[in-house]
Structure formats: structure tokens, C-alpha cells
Design an enzyme around this catalytic site. Structure first.
Site, PDB file in Angstrom:
ATOM      1  N   HIS A 178      -8.457 124.897 -41.269  1.00 60.85           N
ATOM      2  CA  HIS A 178      -8.989 125.702 -42.383  1.00 60.85           C
ATOM      3  C   HIS A 178      -9.552 124.812 -43.478  1.00 60.85           C
ATOM      4  O   HIS A 178      -9.600 125.198 -44.642  1.00 60.85           O
ATOM      5  CB  HIS A 178      -7.884 126.580 -43.002  1.00 60.85           C
ATOM      6  CG  HIS A 178      -7.232 127.504 -42.043  1.00 60.85           C
ATOM      7  ND1 HIS A 178      -6.245 127.104 -41.180  1.00 60.85           N
ATOM      8  CD2 HIS A 178      -7.431 128.824 -41.793  1.00 60.85           C
ATOM      9  CE1 HIS A 178      -5.853 128.128 -40.455  1.00 60.85           C
ATOM     10  NE2 HIS A 178      -6.561 129.187 -40.801  1.00 60.85           N
TER      11      HIS A 178
ATOM     12  N   GLU B 121     -14.151 140.241 -43.021  1.00 62.55           N
ATOM     13  CA  GLU B 121     -12.739 140.588 -42.885  1.00 62.55           C
ATOM     14  C   GLU B 121     -12.114 140.803 -44.259  1.00 62.55           C
ATOM     15  O   GLU B 121     -12.112 139.879 -45.086  1.00 62.55           O
ATOM     16  CB  GLU B 121     -12.006 139.458 -42.146  1.00 62.55           C
ATOM     17  CG  GLU B 121     -12.476 139.328 -40.697  1.00 62.55           C
ATOM     18  CD  GLU B 121     -12.190 137.952 -40.107  1.00 62.55           C
ATOM     19  OE1 GLU B 121     -11.449 137.178 -40.720  1.00 62.55           O
ATOM     20  OE2 GLU B 121     -12.743 137.663 -39.039  1.00 62.55           O
TER      21      GLU B 121
ATOM     22  N   GLU C 177     -14.945 137.520 -35.097  1.00 62.69           N
ATOM     23  CA  GLU C 177     -16.129 136.899 -35.689  1.00 62.69           C
ATOM     24  C   GLU C 177     -17.351 137.075 -34.802  1.00 62.69           C
ATOM     25  O   GLU C 177     -18.453 137.346 -35.290  1.00 62.69           O
ATOM     26  CB  GLU C 177     -15.875 135.404 -35.956  1.00 62.69           C
ATOM     27  CG  GLU C 177     -14.967 135.122 -37.129  1.00 62.69           C
ATOM     28  CD  GLU C 177     -13.480 135.265 -36.800  1.00 62.69           C
ATOM     29  OE1 GLU C 177     -13.147 135.515 -35.620  1.00 62.69           O
ATOM     30  OE2 GLU C 177     -12.657 135.123 -37.715  1.00 62.69           O
TER      31      GLU C 177
END
Lengths: 337, 374
Positions: A139, A29, A70
């Protein structure tokens, strides 16, 4: 030797290997940013700028911006690897691996086994891990232990720029799928990195300090914490061996057991949650194989069994700190303040 | 003589910025002589005995055992009894103040850095230190080594001469494609280097295989060689430890490589973990494994030294000296026996193959004395 950052070391490894082998492609990405669209090309170079410049150098056939899917592009990378290319996919945050578990655990990891050794899957999945970035619970996880659990995958955790370049080159040249973990707090870390290419063999731990009183086995970013603690303690007359396993799969059990037996006092430092992580894995290994050499119970220094907090103050408390490592070493050596 | 002399932390090699004074061998008040081993010093790269740069009474010790200080820091003060304690104290205060200033000023300064030059299509890395007017000294390492092997020698030699330490092809930062791998081929590269740097004549200092290269140049190209100092050189007999050569090539792990490297020295503790790691880093570079094997097969074919120049040594036209440690486990010191009378031979009983590191002060002196004769 030239000083380079962790980010530069990774970028250089990709660039030099892509020059050497035209079957290497990179995808992910925004790894170029703006590719194929009108306006600025190569705008991003990945979320933290690691792949910046590669699109300009190698063009759209070898540097592929992918949709935010993904499962799609990791599946594509695995398929491309099985049919002749050597893809290096970037999966931004390891936390997102969950959406492509099947592609990784059931497909990439199993091809060689399911097809009687006739298929190879030379795919590398680069991904960011770890806390300290104020990026909260979705994250900031480590998760390398999860991939270590799966036979058929190799897992690398470079602890500095030299290691990053050499381990990534090895990962790219390896015929098995490799999950390559980059700690997001380390991209600006600098160190001496040769301009030439070199591969660091998997499954060979690095002994970064040698001492007599305790053995610290640490993973990824924690190796640097352990080194700092070892240097500090040596001034107080406590000397430590520090072991950086470099890869959790394969794991250099020989060096771990040898260095653990040498001092008989072991601290394992792992940034992951404390249950079923590398610290428990290594501790179990030492208890099974070298119990008679231990002079004190093994101490594990890990994050707590809780999501990574968003609060900066809490996140700092969450990450295994040098103070906690020092306290653990003092505890196993019986040499407290 | 009421002079105050200083003993400071030495600089062993480019990378060294600080050193740990592991232990003093002498106490305050002792009389020390130049060249006497007065302390053990450890850097991240190497541990070695430190030889006193001066002679006299050690009046003051400033750094105690176990302390780590920057290069150039005052370790001790030597002066005779005519100097009062008060004078010494004020000298020390003065030194420390100036040193602190220097340290702050030099923080951003860089020392000499290795450079590269193109020789017959190959990239050759070298390190130049010093810019003396006389004949330059060229230092050539041995098998598996690089220019850093002369870290104890080059700075001392550079005080009198321009010095160049080079990486042979396949080694250090030079091209890993070795081309002609035998000693004649390596000698050609050194000649090409001399041409590239505009050096008509040089004092050659060669260690081991590099000693063989120096000897080859002294016999075949005497017009380019002012003198040759051969440190445990190849070329004087058939023996070579293939246990070392093959061990060096094969060991990819620290545990395996350490005992191999320890074969190089009389005192195994000289080999530090970082030294082992540096060799592993070199061996990991792409092309090094192939280069090492190619050089091995050319220079030590069949487990014997391919080159023998012993018979030509009597007629060589340039001064040649040979220095050897009798505990050498790689190339035996017996190769230094029975050489022609024109060759100066020096041996040391308590040193091994890395004679220029183990006996740095003595070897430096011998090189400088030899080079001064021209």
C-alpha cells in the site's frame, strides 16, 4: 486567498467540475460509503474522506459506490468514457492497479490509436501512492513510472493543494485517460487555492525556486522536500533551481533541459524504486541532450530497490530524505560541509 | 534634535510577512535623507529599492545584507551625534524586546482582507484600508492588473484617507464576465462601486487603462470626482504596445511571460519569479483568457487606443495630474507632452510603466498633496 488542504482542493475540483458538466460521474470503493444500502448514506467519502459530501450533493446517479473489483469498475469507467461520459474513478491504492492492467494498458490507453483517432477516452483514475503512511509494501508504492511508460496515458503528480485542484480540473477536461496520483501523506497539507476554477496545462513544469549552483528536479511529494532543502542551502550560499515537472507524461523536457544546462549540476529526486524510474528517465534525457553542459555527474536520490518496509524506523530510512537531498546537492556542487 | 528614529522592514502588500535585506547602499555613519534609496529589499513577490523613511545620520545597522527578517523588524537607527552610543544601545534593546512581544501577539492577527460587493450583477472585489474622515481615494489598476498593484501605495495613502483598491471586471477576484468591456463600460462599473459603497465623491488614482477610466469619469462625471491622478494613463494618445498586450495574453509559460512583464519596468530585475507565477495563476482562472481578449478588442481595437479624451482635458472641471516614467514601453510618455496648462505633469527619467511601484514614495507624495488641496 483562502487556505485549503490538498484533500479540500481535490474535493472542490470534483464538485465544481461536476456542477459544470453533467456528464462527469465519480465511482470507486466507498467513495460515498453505504450508498444504496439501508442505514447511513455518504458515510465514508472514500478511504480518506476526499469525496465526502459529493453523494449528498450529486446523488446516486453520479456518485457510484462500486464492488471491490478493480478490474470490473475500472473497466466500466473506461467503457463509459468511450461512450460519452467523463468518469473519474478512484482506485484507492495504486498498488492495486495490477488487477486491472488490461483495462488501463490495453484498453483505455489504446482506444484512440486502435480506432484510428475516432475514439476518445476521457477517463480519470485517481489513486493514492507513496510511502510514509505505515501501510507496508502493498500500500506504499509509487508506480507512476510504470504508467509513464505506456503511450496513450497521461500521468499527473500534484505537489501541493494549488497544483492538485488545477491539475485535476485539467485531467477531467482532457480527452485522454489520465492517471492522477495523490500522495497519501499530503492530504492535510495546506496552501492557497483560488475559489474559482482553473486548469493547469499538462506538460508545463513549474520552477519553484531559482538558483545558480544546482538544479533539483523532483516529483510529487519530493518537490516539497527539494524546496525545503533549497531554502536551507540558500542560507549557506548554495542556491538551487527546483523543477516540479507536474506531469511525467507528457514531460516538459524543455524546462528540464534548460534548467539543467543553466547550472550544469543536477540532482533528480524520485520516491520510486531506483530502476527504470523517473530519475533514470530524466537523467538519461539530460545526458543525451545536454551532456556538454554538465559540470558534474548527475546524482539520483531515490528509495532503495526493495519493498517499502512496514517497520516505522526502516520506512523512514527508506524514503528519500531531505538530508540525502542536501548531501547530493553538496556533492554535485563540490560544496560539502 | 536628539530624537532617535527607526528604519524598519516595510510591509509591501498584504501577503508580505518578511523581507530579505539584499544589500545596503549606505554604511553605518552615513547621512541619509528621506526618500533616498538606502537598501535593496526582496520579498517572495517583488524586489525593489527601499527608500529611507527618515533623514539623519544612520548610527546603527541591525540587519546585514542577505538576512531575512519579519515586517516591522528594526533595520537601522537614525539619530544625530548628540545621542550617545549607550542611549542608542538601550533604545535598540528596548525596541527589540517590545518587537518580540508584538510579534508573538500578532501571530494570530489578520490584516485587512479583500471583500466583494455586487455591482449591477457583477462581483467586484476590493480592498479597503484606512478609515479617514476626508474624501476617500479609489485606486484603479491597468490592463491585466489587480488591486495588489498598489501594494506600495495603498498603506501610505491609507494613513490620511480611506482607500479602496478595486479589481475591474475580468481582473483579480472580480467577475470574469466583463460585460461592457470598453472604458466607458468599465467607468460605469466604478460608478456602480462608488454607489454601492455610498461614496459621493472620490479622489481617483488610475494606472494605465485604469487611468483612462479615471479620466473618463473626470470628464463625464465631474460631480463624483474630487481629483484624478493619472499614472501613465490611457486616453491621451493613440499609441499602445500591442507587443505587450498580446504577449501578456499569449504567454502561458514562465519563460515567455517573464520578458513580457519586464517590459513594464525600467529595471527588469524588479520582476521576480513569484510575480511571474502570480500572473500565470491569474491567467489560468477560467474566463480570464476570454476577458482579456474582450477588453483588448474593446480598448485597443486595431492596435490603437480607442478612447481619446485629450481634447476634452482643457475643459475638465476637476483637478487632474499626470505622472509618467519616460522609459515607459507600454504607453509612451510622449502622451504627457502638450497637455493643457491646467494639468499638472510630472515625469521621472529612471522609471517605466509601473511608475507607482518604481517611484512609490514620490507618487504617494504627489497623490497625497493633490488630495490635500480639496
Amino acid at each position: 486567498m483562502a487556505k485549503k488542504s490538498y484533500r479540500q482542493a481535490i474535493s472542490e475540483a470534483l464538485s465544481q467540475e461536476m456542477e459544470r458538466d453533467p456528464t462527469i460521474v465519480i465511482m470507486g470503493e466507498d467513495i460515498a460509503g453505504g450508498a444504496g444500502a439501508e442505514g447511513e448514506q455518504d458515510a465514508w467519502g472514500g478511504p480518506l474522506g476526499v469525496t465526502k459530501g459529493l453523494y449528498t450533493k450529486f446523488g446516486p446517479d453520479r456518485v457510484l459506490d462500486t464492488p471491490i473489483t478493480e478490474s470490473g469498475f475500472i473497466g466500466a469507467a473506461v467503457g463509459a468514457a468511450a461512450s460519452g461520459l467523463r468518469p473519474v474513478a478512484e482506485l484507492m491504492f495504486v498498488d492495486f492497479m495490477g488487477v486491472c492492467f488490461d483495462q488501463i494498458f490495453n484498453q483505455a490507453a489504446k482506444f484512440k490509436y486502435m480506432f484510428g483517432g475516432k475514439a476518445k477516452t476521457p477517463v480519470v483514475i485517481r489513486t493514492m501512492y507513496g510511502a510514509g503512511f505505515r501501510a507496508a509494501s502493498q500500500h506504499s508504492q509509487c508506480l507512476y513510472n510504470v504508467f509513464t511508460h505506456i503511450p496513450g496515458l497521461k500521468v499527473a503528480l500534484p505537489s501541493n493543494p494549488y497544483e492538485a485542484k488545477g491539475l485535476l480540473i485539467q485531467a477531467i477536461r482532457d480527452d485522454d485517460p489520465v492517471i492522477f496520483f495523490e500522495h497519501k501523506a499530503m492530504y492535510d497539507m495546506e496552501g492557497e487555492v483560488p475559489d474559482e476554477t482553473y486548469a493547469i496545462p499538462f506538460g508545463q513544469a513549474n520552477v519553484t525556486r531559482e538558483g545558480d549552483d544546482a538544479t533539483i528536479i523532483a516529483f510529487g511529494r519530493m518537490v516539497n522536500f527539494a524546496n525545503t532543502v533549497a531554502d536551507k542551502l540558500s542560507k549557506d550560499g548554495i542556491t538551487c533551481t527546483v523543477v516540479d515537472p507536474r506531469t511525467t507524461s507528457p514531460l516538459d523536457t524543455e524546462t528540464i533541459l534548460e534548467t539543467a544546462a543553466e547550472t550544469g549540476r543536477v540532482v533528480v529526486v524520485d520516491e520510486a524504486h531506483p530502476r527504470c524510474n523517473m530519475a533514470t528517465d530524466v537523467s538519461a534525457l539530460i545526458c543525451q541532450e545536454a551532456f556538454d553542459k554538465l559540470k558534474a555527474p548527475i546524482k539520483m536520490v531515490t528509495a532503495p530497490h526493495a519493498p517499502v518496509p512496514f517497520s516505522a524506523a526502516l520506512e523512514d530510512l527508506y524514503i528519500p530524505s531531505m538530508d540525502k537531498i542536501e548531501a547530493a546537492v553538496r556533492s554535485v556542487t563540490g560544496k560539502s560541509h | 534634535m536628539s530624537e532617535i528614529q527607526t528604519i524598519v522592514m516595510p510591509k509591501w502588500g498584504l501577503a508580505m510577512q518578511e523581507g530579505m535585506l539584499a544589500a545596503w547602499h549606505v554604511e553605518e555613519g552615513a547621512t541619509v535623507s528621506k526618500g533616498q534609496e538606502i537598501a535593496d529589499i526582496e520579498t517572495s513577490k517583488i524586489a525593489n529599492a527601499f527608500e529611507s523613511p527618515v533623514s539623519g545620520k544612520l548610527r546603527r545597522i541591525l540587519v546585514t545584507g542577505g538576512e531575512t527578517v519579519p515586517v516591522g523588524a528594526l533595520l537601522g537607527v537614525v539619530a544625530d551625534d548628540s545621542v550617545s552610543d549607550a542611549e542608542i544601545s538601550s533604545f535598540v534593546d528596548d525596541f527589540q524586546a517590545k518587537f518580540a512581544e508584538q510579534l508573538a501577539a500578532s501571530a494570530s492577527e489578520k490584516g485587512p482582507e479583500p471583500e466583494t460587493v455586487e455591482v449591477a450583477g457583477q462581483r467586484i472585489r476590493y480592498l479597503q484600508i484606512g478609515d479617514g474622515a476626508g474624501t476617500p481615494i479609489v485606486l484603479i489598476h491597468g490592463y491585466g492588473g489587480d488591486l495588489n498593484n498598489f501594494l506600495f501605495n495603498q498603506p501610505a495613502l491609507a494613513e490620511k484617507h480611506t482607500t479602496y483598491a478595486i479589481d475591474l471586471p475580468g481582473h483579480g477576484g472580480s467577475t470574469k464576465d466583463v460585460g461592457e468591456a470598453d472604458i466607458a463600460g468599465q467607468a460605469k462599473t466604478v460608478l456602480g462601486f462608488l454607489d454601492a459603497k455610498g461614496i459621493q465623491k472620490a479622489h481617483l488614482v488610475g494606472h494605465s487603462m485604469g487611468g483612462g477610466v479615471s479620466l473618463y469619469l473626470a470628464t463625464h462625471h465631474p460631480d463624483r470626482v474630487a481629483s484624478a491622478t493619472l499614472l501613465a494613463p490611457a486616453g491621451l494618445g493613440p499609441d499602445i504596445s500591442m507587443e505587450y498586450i498580446n504577449g501578456f495574453i499569449e504567454a502561458s509559460r514562465r519563460k515567455k511571460l517573464e520578458p513580457i512583464l519586464q517590459m513594464l519596468v525600467a529595471k527588469p530585475e524588479m520582476v521576480t519569479g513569484d510575480m511571474v507565477e502570480d500572473v500565470l495563476k491569474f491567467k489560468r482562472l477560467d474566463g480570464v483568457d476570454a476577458a482579456l481578449k474582450k477588453v483588448r478588442d474593446a480598448v485597443f481595437a486595431g492596435g490603437k487606443q480607442a478612447l481619446s479624451l485629450r481634447d476634452q482635458l482643457g475643459s475638465v472641471k476637476v483637478p487632474v495630474q499626470v505622472i509618467w516614467g519616460t522609459q515607459d514601453k507600454i504607453v509612451p510618455a510622449k502622451h504627457s507632452e502638450g497637455l493643457p496648462g491646467s494639468v499638472k505633469v510630472t515625469t521621472f527619467d529612471d522609471a517605466g510603466h509601473l511608475i507607482h511601484m518604481e517611484k512609490a514614495a514620490e507618487v504617494n507624495q504627489a497623490i497625497l498633496a493633490f488630495a490635500a488641496a480639496d
